[in-house]
Design a protein around this motif. Structure first.
Motif, PDB file in Angstrom:
ATOM      1  N   ASP A 153       0.837  -1.194   0.000  1.00 53.97           N
ATOM      2  CA  ASP A 153       0.000   0.000   0.000  1.00 53.97           C
ATOM      3  C   ASP A 153       0.873   1.246   0.000  1.00 53.97           C
ATOM      4  O   ASP A 153       1.830   1.346   0.775  1.00 53.97           O
ATOM      5  N   LEU A 154       0.526   2.184  -0.847  1.00 56.55           N
ATOM      6  CA  LEU A 154       1.114   3.512  -0.813  1.00 56.55           C
ATOM      7  C   LEU A 154       0.410   4.337   0.276  1.00 56.55           C
ATOM      8  O   LEU A 154      -0.671   3.961   0.743  1.00 56.55           O
ATOM      9  N   PRO A 155       0.971   5.475   0.656  1.00 56.04           N
ATOM     10  CA  PRO A 155       0.254   6.373   1.567  1.00 56.04           C
ATOM     11  C   PRO A 155      -1.137   6.732   1.043  1.00 56.04           C
ATOM     12  O   PRO A 155      -2.073   6.905   1.824  1.00 56.04           O
ATOM     13  N   LEU A 156      -1.271   6.816  -0.274  1.00 55.19           N
ATOM     14  CA  LEU A 156      -2.569   7.144  -0.871  1.00 55.19           C
ATOM     15  C   LEU A 156      -3.585   6.039  -0.616  1.00 55.19           C
ATOM     16  O   LEU A 156      -4.758   6.316  -0.341  1.00 55.19           O
ATOM     17  N   HIS A 157      -3.164   4.777  -0.713  1.00 53.54           N
ATOM     18  CA  HIS A 157      -4.060   3.668  -0.378  1.00 53.54           C
ATOM     19  C   HIS A 157      -4.602   3.852   1.040  1.00 53.54           C
ATOM     20  O   HIS A 157      -5.814   3.773   1.286  1.00 53.54           O
ATOM     21  N   CYS A 158      -3.680   4.096   1.992  1.00 51.83           N
ATOM     22  CA  CYS A 158      -4.055   4.190   3.404  1.00 51.83           C
ATOM     23  C   CYS A 158      -4.987   5.367   3.665  1.00 51.83           C
ATOM     24  O   CYS A 158      -5.937   5.259   4.446  1.00 51.83           O
ATOM     25  N   ALA A 159      -4.725   6.488   3.022  1.00 46.59           N
ATOM     26  CA  ALA A 159      -5.577   7.664   3.210  1.00 46.59           C
ATOM     27  C   ALA A 159      -7.000   7.374   2.757  1.00 46.59           C
ATOM     28  O   ALA A 159      -7.971   7.828   3.377  1.00 46.59           O
ATOM     29  N   LEU A 160      -7.133   6.600   1.703  1.00 50.89           N
ATOM     30  CA  LEU A 160      -8.464   6.275   1.189  1.00 50.89           C
ATOM     31  C   LEU A 160      -9.155   5.206   2.030  1.00 50.89           C
ATOM     32  O   LEU A 160     -10.374   5.252   2.220  1.00 50.89           O
ATOM     33  N   TYR A 161      -8.390   4.243   2.549  1.00 48.73           N
ATOM     34  CA  TYR A 161      -8.981   3.266   3.466  1.00 48.73           C
ATOM     35  C   TYR A 161      -9.682   3.972   4.615  1.00 48.73           C
ATOM     36  O   TYR A 161     -10.763   3.572   5.049  1.00 48.73           O
ATOM     37  N   HIS A 162      -9.031   5.034   5.108  1.00 49.27           N
ATOM     38  CA  HIS A 162      -9.552   5.752   6.267  1.00 49.27           C
ATOM     39  C   HIS A 162     -10.396   6.968   5.887  1.00 49.27           C
ATOM     40  O   HIS A 162     -10.756   7.773   6.754  1.00 49.27           O
ATOM     41  N   GLN A 163     -10.702   7.081   4.596  1.00 48.02           N
ATOM     42  CA  GLN A 163     -11.586   8.141   4.098  1.00 48.02           C
ATOM     43  C   GLN A 163     -11.152   9.519   4.615  1.00 48.02           C
ATOM     44  O   GLN A 163     -11.946  10.276   5.177  1.00 48.02           O
ATOM     45  N   GLN A 164      -9.880   9.814   4.377  1.00 46.01           N
ATOM     46  CA  GLN A 164      -9.329  11.085   4.829  1.00 46.01           C
ATOM     47  C   GLN A 164      -9.927  12.262   4.053  1.00 46.01           C
ATOM     48  O   GLN A 164     -10.505  12.098   2.980  1.00 46.01           O
ATOM     49  N   HIS A 165      -9.741  13.436   4.614  1.00 37.90           N
ATOM     50  CA  HIS A 165     -10.286  14.667   4.035  1.00 37.90           C
ATOM     51  C   HIS A 165      -9.739  14.873   2.615  1.00 37.90           C
ATOM     52  O   HIS A 165      -8.578  14.556   2.342  1.00 37.90           O
ATOM     53  N   PRO A 166     -10.559  15.417   1.714  1.00 36.35           N
ATOM     54  CA  PRO A 166     -10.107  15.677   0.338  1.00 36.35           C
ATOM     55  C   PRO A 166      -8.825  16.498   0.245  1.00 36.35           C
ATOM     56  O   PRO A 166      -8.012  16.274  -0.662  1.00 36.35           O
ATOM     57  N   ASP A 167      -8.612  17.435   1.162  1.00 36.61           N
ATOM     58  CA  ASP A 167      -7.371  18.216   1.131  1.00 36.61           C
ATOM     59  C   ASP A 167      -6.158  17.321   1.373  1.00 36.61           C
ATOM     60  O   ASP A 167      -5.099  17.509   0.767  1.00 36.61           O
ATOM     61  N   HIS A 168      -6.325  16.362   2.250  1.00 36.42           N
ATOM     62  CA  HIS A 168      -5.253  15.396   2.538  1.00 36.42           C
ATOM     63  C   HIS A 168      -4.976  14.548   1.292  1.00 36.42           C
ATOM     64  O   HIS A 168      -3.822  14.371   0.880  1.00 36.42           O
ATOM     65  N   VAL A 169      -6.038  14.040   0.701  1.00 35.78           N
ATOM     66  CA  VAL A 169      -5.901  13.203  -0.494  1.00 35.78           C
ATOM     67  C   VAL A 169      -5.280  14.006  -1.640  1.00 35.78           C
ATOM     68  O   VAL A 169      -4.395  13.516  -2.355  1.00 35.78           O
ATOM     69  N   ASN A 170      -5.725  15.245  -1.814  1.00 33.46           N
ATOM     70  CA  ASN A 170      -5.172  16.084  -2.880  1.00 33.46           C
ATOM     71  C   ASN A 170      -3.681  16.338  -2.684  1.00 33.46           C
ATOM     72  O   ASN A 170      -2.910  16.379  -3.652  1.00 33.46           O
ATOM     73  N   LEU A 171      -3.268  16.507  -1.434  1.00 33.99           N
ATOM     74  CA  LEU A 171      -1.842  16.682  -1.144  1.00 33.99           C
ATOM     75  C   LEU A 171      -1.055  15.462  -1.620  1.00 33.99           C
ATOM     76  O   LEU A 171      -0.014  15.602  -2.288  1.00 33.99           O
ATOM     77  N   LEU A 172      -1.556  14.276  -1.305  1.00 32.72           N
ATOM     78  CA  LEU A 172      -0.864  13.053  -1.714  1.00 32.72           C
ATOM     79  C   LEU A 172      -0.855  12.899  -3.233  1.00 32.72           C
ATOM     80  O   LEU A 172       0.141  12.427  -3.810  1.00 32.72           O
ATOM     81  N   LEU A 173      -1.943  13.297  -3.869  1.00 32.82           N
ATOM     82  CA  LEU A 173      -2.002  13.234  -5.329  1.00 32.82           C
ATOM     83  C   LEU A 173      -0.969  14.185  -5.947  1.00 32.82           C
ATOM     84  O   LEU A 173      -0.234  13.805  -6.869  1.00 32.82           O
ATOM     85  N   GLU A 174      -0.920  15.401  -5.448  1.00 29.08           N
ATOM     86  CA  GLU A 174       0.025  16.393  -5.981  1.00 29.08           C
ATOM     87  C   GLU A 174       1.468  15.945  -5.803  1.00 29.08           C
ATOM     88  O   GLU A 174       2.277  16.024  -6.733  1.00 29.08           O
ATOM     89  N   ARG A 175       1.790  15.447  -4.614  1.00 27.32           N
ATOM     90  CA  ARG A 175       3.160  15.013  -4.352  1.00 27.32           C
ATOM     91  C   ARG A 175       3.486  13.747  -5.139  1.00 27.32           C
ATOM     92  O   ARG A 175       4.619  13.562  -5.594  1.00 27.32           O
TER      93      ARG A 175
END
Length: 277
Positions: A153-175
């Motif tokens: 799992d990437l950090p992005l996988h984990c953020a989505l498992y835990h349904q993190q805030h869109p700003d958090h997900v967008n940060l991971l997408l950008e990076r």
């Protein structure tokens, strides 16, 4: 005379110890008073005597200035070895305590590229619960956006498992895009499969499948709105579209073309006001 002085000092010390125990038993704790007493009693240097460790203190939600002061005073004791450091860091991650994470990133950045435990193989970035924490880690170790744990799992996988805030997900997408995670085919991590063959985009589609189609009506629940925002962000990445131009893209067409579940289509109709594609 010297004997009397020693007796008086011992009595003063005893009074301060009693006062410290009283302060620690209060709810809420008087943190200002605690720091004053700690200057003389050196609580964390004698934590067994006071039954008060850094983990105990962090579990009682002290204000930031208290955490920073204690870490400065006791960093040799608090971070005596790597296992202790990882333990404290993990508390900072799961409880989202920026002062702890920032201190470790500034003084011991090498730990960010080490697994927190052998069972999960998680790196610190996998356990970031908020955007602020993820930002601190990525600033100190940009490559961590591409770290994979034992499940791949990437950090992005984990953020989505835990349904993190869109700003958090967008940060991971950008990076992820900036670091070219997964190469050209990986789309910054969005299409990188884990050990079970699931990509972050698959995880989102699976969350839509868990929704009851009949309950998807307007107004939209906040949890569904956040799911939709993350979904749109990922579609933009897959399609190579700037998120600011998402409204110009036919999202319903993209949703159906990407083989998304009916729940995603239905939510898309509500959110875009479209009935067809």
């Amino acid at each position: 005379m010297l004997s009397q002085l020693n007796i008086q000092c011992a009595a003063d010390q005893h009074d301060k110890v009693c006062e410290l125990k009283r302060v620690l038993s209060e709810d809420p704790i008087n943190w200002k008073k605690f720091l004053e007493l700690d200057e003389e009693l050196a609580v964390l240097s004698h934590q067994d005597d006071f039954d008060c460790s850094i983990t105990w203190i962090l579990s009682h939600y002290p204000p930031g200035y208290v955490i920073h002061t204690l870490l400065e005073r006791y960093h040799n004791e608090v971070f005596a070895n790597q296992e202790q450091m990882k333990k404290v860091l993990n508390i900072g991650l799961v409880s989202s305590i920026p002062e702890v994470v920032q201190f470790i990133c500034s003084h011991y950045p090498y730990v960010l590229s080490q697994r927190l435990d052998e069972e999960t193989g998680d790196y610190p970035i996998h356990r970031a619960q908020k955007m602020e924490i993820a930002s601190i880690i990525l600033a100190a170790d940009p490559a961590s956006i591409g770290y994979q744990n034992n499940k791949l799992d990437l950090p992005l996988h984990c953020a989505l498992y835990h349904q993190q805030h869109p700003d958090h997900v967008n940060l991971l997408l950008e990076r992820g895009l900036a670091m070219h995670t997964g190469g050209d085919e990986g789309k910054g991590g969005v299409l990188v499969p884990n050990r079970n063959g699931k990509t972050p985009f698959d995880i989102l589609k699976g969350q839509f499948q868990c929704m009851d189609l009949a309950t998807i009506t307007s107004p939209i629940y906040e949890a569904d709105r956040r799911l939709w925002q993350n979904f749109v962000s990922m579609i933009c990445v897959i399609r190579g579209v700037n998120p600011l131009q998402a409204r110009e893209m036919n999202l319903l067409h993209a949703i159906i073309e990407l083989d998304c579940p009916p729940q995603a289509v239905r939510l898309g109709q509500i959110m875009t006001g479209q009935t067809g594609y």
